[in-house]
Design an enzyme around this catalytic site. Structure first.
Site, mmCIF file in Angstrom:
data_model
loop_
_atom_site.group_PDB
_atom_site.id
_atom_site.type_symbol
_atom_site.label_atom_id
_atom_site.label_comp_id
_atom_site.label_asym_id
_atom_site.label_seq_id
_atom_site.Cartn_x
_atom_site.Cartn_y
_atom_site.Cartn_z
ATOM 1 N N ALA A 112 2.180 -5.572 3.827
ATOM 2 C CA ALA A 112 3.556 -5.440 4.314
ATOM 3 C C ALA A 112 4.110 -6.827 4.606
ATOM 4 O O ALA A 112 3.379 -7.819 4.582
ATOM 5 C CB ALA A 112 3.590 -4.601 5.581
ATOM 6 N N LYS A 113 5.379 -6.914 4.892
ATOM 7 C CA LYS A 113 5.985 -8.165 5.347
ATOM 8 C C LYS A 113 7.302 -7.815 6.036
ATOM 9 O O LYS A 113 7.921 -6.794 5.722
ATOM 10 C CB LYS A 113 6.263 -9.098 4.159
ATOM 11 C CG LYS A 113 6.255 -10.556 4.533
ATOM 12 C CD LYS A 113 4.838 -11.070 4.659
ATOM 13 C CE LYS A 113 4.780 -12.536 5.014
ATOM 14 N NZ LYS A 113 3.422 -13.067 4.895
#
Ligand code: NAD
Length: 420
Positions: A112-113
């Site tokens: 994720a980011k």
């Protein structure tokens, strides 16, 4: 057959670059069509507006994102970036790389980011705290210690992760340290990414039979990762001859006084206020003659216009995505530069984030030495697997690393099946 219907939501140069890397790797391992697109595209994303009261009483609305690329191999994991140039496409590309990185080094995480469009230099500490807390408040329904665990990235730090952990814990009614990493919840996390970069550089120089004490190092981006990598390489005996931040670069062939440079940054100044050498630009720094070049700032800084001019022996990608695909091809064709690809090179950060998460879940704490020794062991194993894959299939080191990471994610999706 699989049919993909995707919008232009993530459309950007950096997302296209990550997609092309994926396509090349998927072709190289003949990834079945039925699994390709759902391995490639992000699982889900969130966009939030963040109204913040300014110190003068006015209100400014910021925009933030979180992209969860893959949740098939465990809870999602990835940093939060606060920078003026953030786009949802950039966040999606970074989330994709997190999937391959976690998978390559064998962590039980997806990728994720997160990001917020903001120039942190224009906010007071109180305003920054409000923004960090508001971002976490908006993300509460979508994250958690078993769902998605954020961490710092460019423009965010330990203190901001602490504010975010406090916001989440206040909402839950109990301390929930494992919701976020890089907040000071483990010995060694702050320096982990840079220390991991330096360790891998040392190991690759050994392979190349280049004594580290004779190596010269250039670091673009003297932030968390770049400064810690510089310090660790200096400790190993290498000479750091140039560093930079967003304001300028500093070159000193006799060696940069890192303690003085750190003191300058820690006192709230930039390298423009540091008189430890000759000023050079951020473009010039990349083509200096050196043994090891460490880009540790932004993505896409090594391009077709400077790839042929690089004068390093090792390119250690501390930043995510610093080399464009075209530049990668040019360097490959030159054949005189060893690239340590980003998904391997900067993985020390997420490895120690994993240790922090484990320690916080158990409330059982390890020493700094234990943390770093375990990190080095994982880096060695990952390096070995990349070298074996490179040799077995005659791949470039980047292709070897990406194919290993992508294969594991695809395998997890395949074995879990398709619901409904
Ligand atoms: P940071 O904010 O601490 O430091 C970034 C540095 O880059 C600063 O010195 C800044 O002045 C400089 N910079 C910003 N814009 C620049 C520009 N246009 N030209 C030159 N320099 C510029 O960020 P960080 O956490 O050190 O992250 C740096 C890179 O490492 C990013 O690509 C990030 O995704 C990657 N990374 C970070 C971690 C981590 O644990 N923090 C882990 C893995 C990868």
């Amino acid at each position: 057959m699989s049919k993909v219907i995707v919008s232009s939501l993530y459309d950007s140069d950096v997302f296209k670059m990550a997609c092309r890397q994926f396509d090349k790797a998927a072709d190289a391992i003949s990834l079945p069509e039925t699994i390709r697109d759902r391995t490639k595209y992000p699982r889900r994303c969130f966009a939030v507006t963040l109204p913040i009261r300014r110190d003068d009483g006015s209100v400014t609305v910021f925009e933030g994102y979180r992209v969860q690329h893959n949740l098939s191999t465990g809870p999602a994991k990835g940093g939060i970036r606060f920078a003026p140039h953030v786009t949802i496409g950039e966040v999606a590309a970074l989330a994709m790389w997190m999937s391959w990185k976690c998978s390559l080094v064998g962590l039980p995480y997806g990728g994720a980011k997160g990001g917020v469009i903001v120039d942190t230099n224009k906010l007071s500490q109180v305003e920054l705290e409000r923004l960090a807390r508001r971002y976490m408040q908006e993300m509460i329904p979508f994250i958690g210690p078993h769902v998605d665990i954020p961490a710092p990235d460019m423009g965010t730090n330990e203190k901001m992760m602490g504010w975010m952990m406090d916001t989440y814990s206040s909402h839950m009614g109990h301390v929930e340290g494992a919701v976020i990493t890089g907040k000071g919840g483990s010995q060694g996390r702050r320096e982990a990414t840079g220390a991991g970069v330096a360790y891998l550089v040392k190991r690759y120089l050994e392979d190349l039979k280049i004594p580290i004490k004779k190596a010269t190092v250039v670091v673009q981006g003297f932030g968390n990762v770049g400064s810690e990598a510089a310090l660790a390489l200096d400790n190993y005996g290498a000479k750091v001859i140039a560093i930079s931040d967003y304001t300028t670069g500093i070159y000193n062939p006799k060696g940069i006084n890192l303690a003085k440079a750190m003191a300058c940054i820690r006192s709230g100044h930039t390298l423009r206020d540091f008189d430890g050498g000759e000023e050079i630009t951020n473009d010039e720094i990349l083509t200096l003659k050196c043994t090891v070049l460490v880009p540790a700032a932004l993505e896409r800084v090594i391009t077709p216009s400077n790839a042929a001019k690089l004068q390093c022996r090792v390119l250690a990608e501390a930043a995510n995505g610093p080399t464009t695909n075209q530049a990668d091809k040019i360097i490959d064709e030159r054949g005189d530069i060893e690239i340590i690809p980003d998904v391997l090179c900067n993985s020390g950060g997420v490895i120690v984030s994993y240790f922090e998460w484990l320690q916080n879940l158990q409330n059982y704490y390890w020493s700094r030495e234990e943390v770093l020794t375990k990190m080095f062991a994982i880096l060695d194993k990952a390096k070995e697997s990349v070298e074996a894959q490179k040799k077995k299939f005659a791949f470039s080191r980047r292709l070897a690393a990406l194919t290993l990471g992508i294969q594991r994610v695809a395998d997890a999706k395949q074995s879990r099946g398709l619901f409904p």
